[in-house]
Design an enzyme around this catalytic site. Structure first.
Site, mmCIF file in Angstrom:
data_model
loop_
_atom_site.group_PDB
_atom_site.id
_atom_site.type_symbol
_atom_site.label_atom_id
_atom_site.label_comp_id
_atom_site.label_asym_id
_atom_site.label_seq_id
_atom_site.Cartn_x
_atom_site.Cartn_y
_atom_site.Cartn_z
ATOM 1 N N ASN A 109 -17.324 3.593 -20.157
ATOM 2 C CA ASN A 109 -16.503 3.751 -18.959
ATOM 3 C C ASN A 109 -15.010 3.678 -19.259
ATOM 4 O OD1 ASN A 109 -17.378 0.720 -19.197
ATOM 5 N ND2 ASN A 109 -15.441 0.680 -18.107
ATOM 6 N N THR A 162 -21.692 -5.859 -30.230
ATOM 7 C CA THR A 162 -23.051 -6.046 -29.696
ATOM 8 C C THR A 162 -24.031 -5.003 -30.216
ATOM 9 O OG1 THR A 162 -22.606 -4.685 -27.731
ATOM 10 C CG2 THR A 162 -22.160 -7.052 -27.548
ATOM 11 N N TRP A 221 -20.646 0.979 -27.572
ATOM 12 C CA TRP A 221 -21.583 -0.098 -27.866
ATOM 13 C C TRP A 221 -23.053 0.347 -27.848
ATOM 14 C CZ3 TRP A 221 -24.669 -0.698 -23.629
ATOM 15 C CH2 TRP A 221 -24.156 -0.234 -22.410
ATOM 16 N N TRP A 230 -27.670 -7.671 -18.859
ATOM 17 C CA TRP A 230 -27.041 -7.532 -17.546
ATOM 18 C C TRP A 230 -28.007 -7.907 -16.425
ATOM 19 C CZ3 TRP A 230 -23.961 -2.528 -15.852
ATOM 20 C CH2 TRP A 230 -23.149 -2.854 -14.768
ATOM 21 N N ASP A 279 -18.727 3.304 -13.139
ATOM 22 C CA ASP A 279 -19.118 2.645 -14.390
ATOM 23 C C ASP A 279 -20.379 3.263 -14.986
ATOM 24 O OD1 ASP A 279 -18.938 0.684 -16.487
ATOM 25 O OD2 ASP A 279 -20.552 -0.406 -15.523
ATOM 26 N N GLY A 327 -15.087 -2.651 -22.932
ATOM 27 C CA GLY A 327 -14.459 -1.757 -21.963
ATOM 28 C C GLY A 327 -13.975 -2.464 -20.714
ATOM 29 N N GLU A 328 -14.590 -3.611 -20.383
ATOM 30 C CA GLU A 328 -14.182 -4.378 -19.201
ATOM 31 C C GLU A 328 -12.936 -5.227 -19.468
ATOM 32 O OE1 GLU A 328 -16.911 -2.229 -18.244
ATOM 33 O OE2 GLU A 328 -17.599 -3.626 -19.764
ATOM 34 N N ARG A 342 -26.394 7.052 -17.875
ATOM 35 C CA ARG A 342 -26.317 6.047 -16.833
ATOM 36 C C ARG A 342 -26.143 6.706 -15.459
ATOM 37 N NH1 ARG A 342 -23.749 1.164 -18.896
ATOM 38 N NH2 ARG A 342 -22.732 0.740 -16.902
ATOM 39 N N ASP A 354 -21.401 4.517 -17.862
ATOM 40 C CA ASP A 354 -21.185 4.698 -19.307
ATOM 41 C C ASP A 354 -22.081 5.783 -19.898
ATOM 42 O OD1 ASP A 354 -20.102 1.681 -20.736
ATOM 43 O OD2 ASP A 354 -20.252 2.047 -18.594
ATOM 44 N N SER A 365 -17.422 -2.999 -28.406
ATOM 45 C CA SER A 365 -17.647 -3.368 -27.012
ATOM 46 C C SER A 365 -16.363 -3.948 -26.436
ATOM 47 C CB SER A 365 -18.771 -4.410 -26.915
ATOM 48 O OG SER A 365 -19.978 -3.927 -27.456
ATOM 49 N N ARG A 425 -27.937 -5.920 -30.599
ATOM 50 C CA ARG A 425 -29.041 -4.952 -30.594
ATOM 51 C C ARG A 425 -29.660 -4.708 -31.957
ATOM 52 N NH1 ARG A 425 -25.043 -3.329 -27.275
ATOM 53 N NH2 ARG A 425 -25.531 -4.070 -25.188
#
Length: 600
Positions: free
Chosen positions: A282, A180, A264, A558, A324, A197-198, A351, A326, A195, A136
């Site tokens: 998340n 990111t 992020w 995404w 999710d 979280g997943e 979100r 965030d 970044s 970004r």
């Protein structure tokens, strides 16, 4: 959040800025001066307040229809291009997604490349980048350009030559931690989030000394108070003191160590209060039945002392997140009246589909309303308690059994993802790029393995029932929590907005159109189709007295992960591929900066 595996030509203006800097001054002093000059774009969001507003007014709602392409520049990279360029003096600093190339372009020489930095990164970082290989943007301060690379390394580049001044390893990509986000320079520090979280990465924000790269402070999202820099009895949540180790009480055992809450998104700063503001993402995993409790402090707005990182106040928007949602989206700082009283405000479009207005000094919640009428997971937010009034029908809690919850609005990518809004002090309105997307959400049990996806849910995404479009661009009154006008868009609006003193608001579409609309009415005034879908942020600056509008196009992120990563299954890309499958009929991949101006 959900992001998937998803030398020569150095400007005299910048040279003067560097020469005038002294050891007694800070990067903060320089940036505070620079951000008052609308002819430059010196921070990722334009200024510390994240308003993305420019006082430039050569381009107006009367003449914007005459805009023409002035010049273009290809980054040479085909993945998603989020963020946008900096303009400092007569130099433009442009970035790309992985491999995170940085270009310094000399505006006095028709955009000639003054220097290029291309880091050598392990390509194994690509599979652990959720939702495309985006970046970004870069930050400037102390004569340095700061880049947060995909491999989590923070690099300081000499703004004049591009040579590496120092680097710091901010995380471990073998465990899923990546970079990111755009850094932010505050005082003598550069701040950066993380970044992953997943992948069960624990969120944090870290401050590094701009001159040496040494760590000044680090604040984790969850864990013991010593890690989160929360001061029991002093740090407040909606005016109430936080209890000792309150975060630990909301997780089972040591689950907080892989708890997510990554950072992020965007960071803002109030120099008068000396507070930084940001949100956390998340909780891990996406299967809520595997992590009972409120999962503090995921999904939380933090206000921290810039010098020490200590938390002054916080507010968790979505306790025990099940979707999710965030909380990492930008915190926009404005001074406005509410109920006749002047307030220092923080405005956040979460979100979860609610637009929040808080007092940024005290953390008091003032307004919380839906900014997309399709939002259905909660009826409302109780302004006194801050808690959502959840609708049981849309809970994804599986209680140990597979359970496909259908028709949840918004989808996991939220009513707005990271694409930043803009605020105009002339109209008092916020201009918000939004997603108009719902989902089916089926959790399943998942085990944690370092460096492997730790999601535990299958998603499908689609427009709200009865609608045929996936996005809106809206004007929002944050003092009342009301939409003033709405522009429906076929796809989600995934670009950052720009508001100007010329009463024009700019944004980009996933098909690739740069659009200009009237700030008061939303009437479309201009459109131009760039070479690829736009998920970058629109900026403006002047050069030789002429105003320019600049935007990065390059489909991905995404929403565009299907095309960017070659995914075809409807539930791939954490559910986004099916929703945006028809994008390939309108645009293709390719990173290009397009710069616009009025004819001479």
């Amino acid at each position: 959040m959900a992001r998937l595996w998803l030398s020569t030509g150095f400007s005299m203006t910048l040279a003067f800025a560097l020469a005038s800097w002294s050891p007694l001054a800070s990067a903060n002093d320089e940036l505070l001066k620079l951000e008052k000059d609308p002819n430059q774009w010196t921070q990722p969001a334009g200024n510390y307040a994240n308003t993305r507003y420019s006082k430039l007014d050569q381009i107006t709602n009367k003449n914007v229809k005459k805009l023409q392409v002035a010049w273009t520049f290809s980054t040479g990279v085909l993945r998603g291009h989020e963020g946008g360029p900096l303009v400092i003096g007569n130099m433009m600093y442009l970035h790309s997604p992985f491999p995170n190339i940085v270009y310094a372009l000399d505006l006095d020489k028709n955009g000639q490349i003054a220097w290029k930095y291309e880091p050598k990164q392990d390509p194994n970082v690509i599979p652990v980048m959720c939702c495309d290989t985006v970046n970004r943007g870069v930050a400037y301060g102390d004569g340095l350009i700061f880049l947060h690379q995909a491999d989590a390394k923070l690099v300081a580049l000499d703004a004049k030559t591009g040579k590496v001044a120092w680097s710091a390893n901010d995380g471990d990509p073998t465990k899923g931690e990546t970079g990111t986000s755009a850094p932010l320079v505050v005082k003598h520090m550069v701040l950066v989030g993380n970044s992953g979280g997943e992948f069960g990465v624990r969120g944090k924000v870290t401050a590094y000394d701009t001159k040496t790269g040494k760590q000044v402070w680090r604040a984790y999202s969850m864990g013991p108070d010593a890690d989160t820099l929360i001061e029991p009895g002093k740090t407040t949540n909606l005016g109430k003191p936080i209890e000792a180790d309150e975060s630990l009480k909301t997780w089972q055992g040591d689950q907080w160590k892989i708890g997510g809450g990554t950072t992020w998104g965007w960071i803002s700063y109030d120099p008068e209060l000396n507070l930084i503001y940001y949100g956390t993402g998340n909780p891990s995993t996406w299967n809520p039945s595997q992590r009972p409790g409120d999962n503090k402090w995921s999904m939380t707005v933090f206000a921290r002392d810039a010098d020490t990182g200590k938390a002054k106040w916080l507010y968790q928007m979505t306790p025990h997140d099940e979707w999710d949602y965030d909380g990492v989206n930008e915190m926009v700082l404005t001074d406005q009246k509410i109920d006749g009283k002047d307030r220092k405000l923080l405005v956040h479009f979460d979100r979860n589909g609610f637009g929040y207005t808080l007092d940024r000094e005290s953390g008091e919640l003032l307004v919380a309303e839906k900014y997309d009428p399709a939002v259905n997971w909660a009826n409302k937010i109780d302004v006194k308690t801050g808690l959502p009034d959840r609708v049981k029908k849309y809970s994804t809690e599986a209680n140990g059994e597979d359970n496909n919850t259908q028709g949840v609005c918004p989808a996991a990518l939220g009513s707005k993802d990271q694409q930043p809004s803009a605020y105009s002090p002339k109209t008092g309105l916020f201009y918000v790029p939004t997603n108009h997307v719902c989902m089916d959400y089926e959790p399943f049990k998942v085990a944690y393995t370092a460096g492997q996806p730790y999601v535990g849910a299958t998603l499908s995404m689609y427009p709200p029932k009865g609608d045929d479009h996936l996005g809106n661009f809206i004007a929002w009154d944050a003092t009342k929590g009301k939409i003033k006008w709405t522009i429906p868009e076929q796809f989600s609006v995934w670009s950052g907005a720009l508001a100007t003193a010329g009463n024009v608001v700019f944004y980009g579409t996933l098909e690739g159109y740069l659009k200009a609309v009237d700030a008061e009415t939303g009437k479309e005034l201009y459109r131009f189709k760039t070479p690829s879908g736009i998920i970058g942020n629109v900026n403006t600056y002047t050069h030789n007295g002429k105003q320019y509008i600049a935007v990065l196009s390059g489909l991905g992120g995404w929403a565009g992960i299907g095309m960017a990563a070659g995914l075809t299954g409807d539930t791939e890309g954490l559910g986004a591929v099916g929703a945006y499958k028809s994008l390939s009929q309108y645009t293709q991949l390719g990173g290009t900066l397009t710069v616009f101006a009025l004819p001479d």
